[in-house]
Scaffold this motif. Structure first.
Motif, PDB file in Angstrom:
ATOM      1  N   UNK A  41       0.811  -1.072   0.093  1.00 56.18           N
ATOM      2  CA  UNK A  41       0.020   0.004   0.107  1.00 56.18           C
ATOM      3  C   UNK A  41       0.908   1.313  -0.042  1.00 56.18           C
ATOM      4  N   UNK A  42       1.777   1.405   0.664  1.00 55.86           N
ATOM      5  CA  UNK A  42       2.734   2.479   0.934  1.00 55.86           C
ATOM      6  C   UNK A  42       3.391   2.571  -0.424  1.00 55.86           C
ATOM      7  N   UNK A  43       3.727   1.521  -1.324  1.00 50.93           N
ATOM      8  CA  UNK A  43       4.381   1.671  -2.625  1.00 50.93           C
ATOM      9  C   UNK A  43       3.461   2.229  -3.481  1.00 50.93           C
ATOM     10  N   UNK A  44       2.148   1.786  -3.252  1.00 51.68           N
ATOM     11  CA  UNK A  44       1.017   2.472  -4.427  1.00 51.68           C
ATOM     12  C   UNK A  44       0.729   3.619  -3.994  1.00 51.68           C
ATOM     13  N   UNK A  45       0.573   4.199  -2.682  1.00 58.83           N
ATOM     14  CA  UNK A  45       0.756   5.523  -2.424  1.00 58.83           C
ATOM     15  C   UNK A  45       1.584   6.370  -2.746  1.00 58.83           C
ATOM     16  N   UNK A  46       2.918   5.928  -2.936  1.00 63.73           N
ATOM     17  CA  UNK A  46       4.110   6.684  -3.391  1.00 63.73           C
ATOM     18  C   UNK A  46       3.760   7.010  -4.754  1.00 63.73           C
ATOM     19  N   UNK A  47       2.941   6.286  -5.556  1.00 59.50           N
ATOM     20  CA  UNK A  47       2.728   6.884  -7.017  1.00 59.50           C
ATOM     21  C   UNK A  47       1.652   7.721  -7.011  1.00 59.50           C
ATOM     22  N   UNK A  48       0.900   7.861  -6.048  1.00 61.81           N
ATOM     23  CA  UNK A  48       0.001   8.788  -6.235  1.00 61.81           C
ATOM     24  C   UNK A  48      -0.139  10.111  -5.278  1.00 61.81           C
ATOM     25  N   UNK A  49       1.287  10.234  -5.010  1.00 57.63           N
ATOM     26  CA  UNK A  49       1.656  11.372  -4.290  1.00 57.63           C
ATOM     27  C   UNK A  49       1.671  11.440  -3.020  1.00 57.63           C
ATOM     28  N   UNK A  50       2.141  10.416  -2.211  1.00 60.40           N
ATOM     29  CA  UNK A  50       2.363  10.178  -0.864  1.00 60.40           C
ATOM     30  C   UNK A  50       3.565  11.254  -0.468  1.00 60.40           C
ATOM     31  N   UNK A 198      -4.794  17.641   2.704  1.00 56.15           N
ATOM     32  CA  UNK A 198      -3.361  16.931   2.557  1.00 56.15           C
ATOM     33  C   UNK A 198      -2.768  16.545   3.687  1.00 56.15           C
ATOM     34  N   UNK A 199      -1.792  15.919   3.705  1.00 53.00           N
ATOM     35  CA  UNK A 199      -0.764  15.506   4.838  1.00 53.00           C
ATOM     36  C   UNK A 199      -1.378  14.193   5.436  1.00 53.00           C
ATOM     37  N   UNK A 200      -0.697  13.647   6.150  1.00 52.02           N
ATOM     38  CA  UNK A 200      -0.793  12.265   6.730  1.00 52.02           C
ATOM     39  C   UNK A 200      -1.939  12.222   7.388  1.00 52.02           C
ATOM     40  N   UNK A 201      -2.371  13.121   8.382  1.00 52.34           N
ATOM     41  CA  UNK A 201      -3.734  13.213   8.966  1.00 52.34           C
ATOM     42  C   UNK A 201      -4.707  13.011   7.904  1.00 52.34           C
ATOM     43  N   UNK A 202      -4.696  13.562   6.964  1.00 54.63           N
ATOM     44  CA  UNK A 202      -5.781  13.355   5.865  1.00 54.63           C
ATOM     45  C   UNK A 202      -5.941  12.089   5.269  1.00 54.63           C
ATOM     46  N   UNK A 203      -4.361  11.559   5.147  1.00 56.20           N
ATOM     47  CA  UNK A 203      -4.502  10.069   4.700  1.00 56.20           C
ATOM     48  C   UNK A 203      -5.218   9.007   5.730  1.00 56.20           C
ATOM     49  N   UNK A 204      -5.107   9.324   7.175  1.00 58.87           N
ATOM     50  CA  UNK A 204      -5.696   8.648   8.063  1.00 58.87           C
ATOM     51  C   UNK A 204      -7.332   8.731   8.187  1.00 58.87           C
ATOM     52  N   UNK A 205      -7.600   9.953   7.846  1.00 57.41           N
ATOM     53  CA  UNK A 205      -9.188  10.316   7.657  1.00 57.41           C
ATOM     54  C   UNK A 205      -9.652   9.474   6.449  1.00 57.41           C
ATOM     55  N   UNK A 206      -9.031   9.549   5.312  1.00 56.41           N
ATOM     56  CA  UNK A 206      -9.485   9.064   4.129  1.00 56.41           C
ATOM     57  C   UNK A 206      -9.423   7.512   4.312  1.00 56.41           C
ATOM     58  N   UNK A 220       0.076   5.538   9.876  1.00 60.12           N
ATOM     59  CA  UNK A 220       0.594   5.255  11.084  1.00 60.12           C
ATOM     60  C   UNK A 220       2.173   4.854  11.040  1.00 60.12           C
ATOM     61  N   UNK A 221       2.580   4.134  10.214  1.00 62.94           N
ATOM     62  CA  UNK A 221       3.944   3.472  10.029  1.00 62.94           C
ATOM     63  C   UNK A 221       4.763   4.718   9.514  1.00 62.94           C
ATOM     64  N   UNK A 222       4.277   5.345   8.427  1.00 65.19           N
ATOM     65  CA  UNK A 222       5.134   6.539   8.379  1.00 65.19           C
ATOM     66  C   UNK A 222       5.282   7.574   9.259  1.00 65.19           C
ATOM     67  N   UNK A 223       4.152   7.809   9.867  1.00 58.91           N
ATOM     68  CA  UNK A 223       4.360   8.890  11.127  1.00 58.91           C
ATOM     69  C   UNK A 223       5.404   8.353  12.210  1.00 58.91           C
ATOM     70  N   UNK A 224       5.420   7.066  12.364  1.00 61.79           N
ATOM     71  CA  UNK A 224       6.456   6.406  13.312  1.00 61.79           C
ATOM     72  C   UNK A 224       7.773   6.401  12.925  1.00 61.79           C
ATOM     73  N   UNK A 225       7.881   6.282  11.789  1.00 61.41           N
ATOM     74  CA  UNK A 225       9.548   6.343  11.161  1.00 61.41           C
ATOM     75  C   UNK A 225       9.662   8.075  11.043  1.00 61.41           C
ATOM     76  N   UNK A 226       8.801   8.953  10.804  1.00 58.19           N
ATOM     77  CA  UNK A 226       9.229  10.355  10.718  1.00 58.19           C
ATOM     78  C   UNK A 226       9.487  10.776  12.012  1.00 58.19           C
ATOM     79  N   UNK A 227       8.608  10.230  13.120  1.00 63.33           N
ATOM     80  CA  UNK A 227       8.846  10.797  14.401  1.00 63.33           C
ATOM     81  C   UNK A 227      10.077  10.483  14.950  1.00 63.33           C
ATOM     82  N   UNK A 228      10.230   8.948  14.684  1.00 69.13           N
ATOM     83  CA  UNK A 228      11.589   8.318  15.161  1.00 69.13           C
ATOM     84  C   UNK A 228      12.784   9.145  14.371  1.00 69.13           C
ATOM     85  N   UNK A 229      12.510   9.419  13.229  1.00 64.37           N
ATOM     86  CA  UNK A 229      13.781   9.995  12.452  1.00 64.37           C
ATOM     87  C   UNK A 229      14.077  11.425  13.005  1.00 64.37           C
ATOM     88  N   UNK A 230      13.014  12.349  13.227  1.00 64.15           N
ATOM     89  CA  UNK A 230      13.372  13.688  13.789  1.00 64.15           C
ATOM     90  C   UNK A 230      14.020  13.569  15.264  1.00 64.15           C
TER      91      UNK A 230
END
Length: 261
Positions: A41-50, A198-206, A220-230
């Motif tokens: 799903x993440x790969x597919x979302x990357x093709x759609x503007x993730x 737009x944004x990751x919160x919008x993806x959660x709602x969608x 949620x997984x992307x948020x975890x990675x971004x949070x850990x990275x920051x």
């Protein structure tokens, strides 16, 4: 084994168990998709503007965190250095700190509309209070004997802050910054769950509205990675700023020797 490899140990076990449970039919796939499906799903979302959603959310967090943390450092420094100002401001700040993030949303929407302003304001609020608490507690936690040494050497007020108070309070300030950054990500999600296109919160709602658990878990997984990275970046900054400290660092050999003792 490198330290980062130990950090991957628990997530790897959880992902493997989740994959096995879903593939074996122990858990309904529509409720908890397999990790491999979430990755697809993440790969597919990357093709759609993730990447656009990630960039927008990250910029919101960055702008809100800079504004909130900057104001918190200034306010916390004034409160920490002035007992009268603390008596005036701190009780109100402690009351405001107890307000849940979602309670701010209706008021901010009424005041600022549905554009970027309420989102950035909410993120700034989330970042402000942990940093403020870190600054105040750091200044108030400075050893009184250090202040006496500064007075003995006739340091001016500015020199006292620059050479004694700030270095001594820096560990608590950096901890507050790390906590504030973590809350900035949390408040960003709360801001984007309402009135965002737009944004990751919008993806959660969608994902919720379309009953796509894979999209929700992917966000949620992307948020975890971004949070850990920051947080890792803040940790590296902490190591740089506090390189002068000579503190206890636990190791396997130390733990063994302690246990043997």
């Amino acid at each position: 084994m490198p330290r980062f490899a130990w950090g991957l140990f628990l997530p790897a076990i959880v992902l493997a168990l989740a994959e096995i449970s879903v593939r074996s039919g122990w858990i309904a796939a529509n409720l908890l998709p397999a990790p491999s499906e979430i990755f697809t799903t993440i790969i597919n979302l990357a093709r759609l503007g993730l990447l656009t959603h990630i960039a927008i959310s990250s910029l919101r967090v960055l702008a809100g965190f800079i504004a909130g943390a900057g104001l918190a450092i200034l306010t916390g420094s004034l409160v920490g250095l002035n007992a009268r100002l603390e008596a005036i401001l701190d009780p109100s700040f402690q009351a405001l700190r107890a307000i849940p993030s979602l309670a701010w949303v209706p008021l901010l929407l009424l005041w600022l509309g549905i554009d970027e302003a309420p989102k950035l304001m909410l993120i700034s609020i989330g970042a402000f209070f942990p940093v403020y608490m870190g600054v105040v507690s750091g200044i108030r936690g400075v050893d009184r004997r250090l202040i006496e040494v500064g007075k003995l050497y006739h340091l001016s007020g500015t020199a006292m802050v620059r050479r004694i108070l700030l270095p001594a309070a820096l560990p608590a300030i950096v901890t507050g910054l790390r906590n504030g950054l973590g809350l900035a990500w949390m408040f960003m999600v709360a801001a984007e769950l309402i009135a965002a296109s737009s944004g990751l919160g919008y993806l959660l709602t969608d994902g919720r509205e379309t009953s796509r658990a894979d999209i929700v878990l992917a966000a949620i997984a992307i948020l975890a990675v971004l949070g850990k990275g920051s947080d890792w970046l803040m940790y590296r900054l902490e190591l740089h700023l506090l390189a002068w400290r000579d503190t206890y660092q636990p190791t396997t050999s130390n733990s063994q020797s302690i246990n043997q003792t």
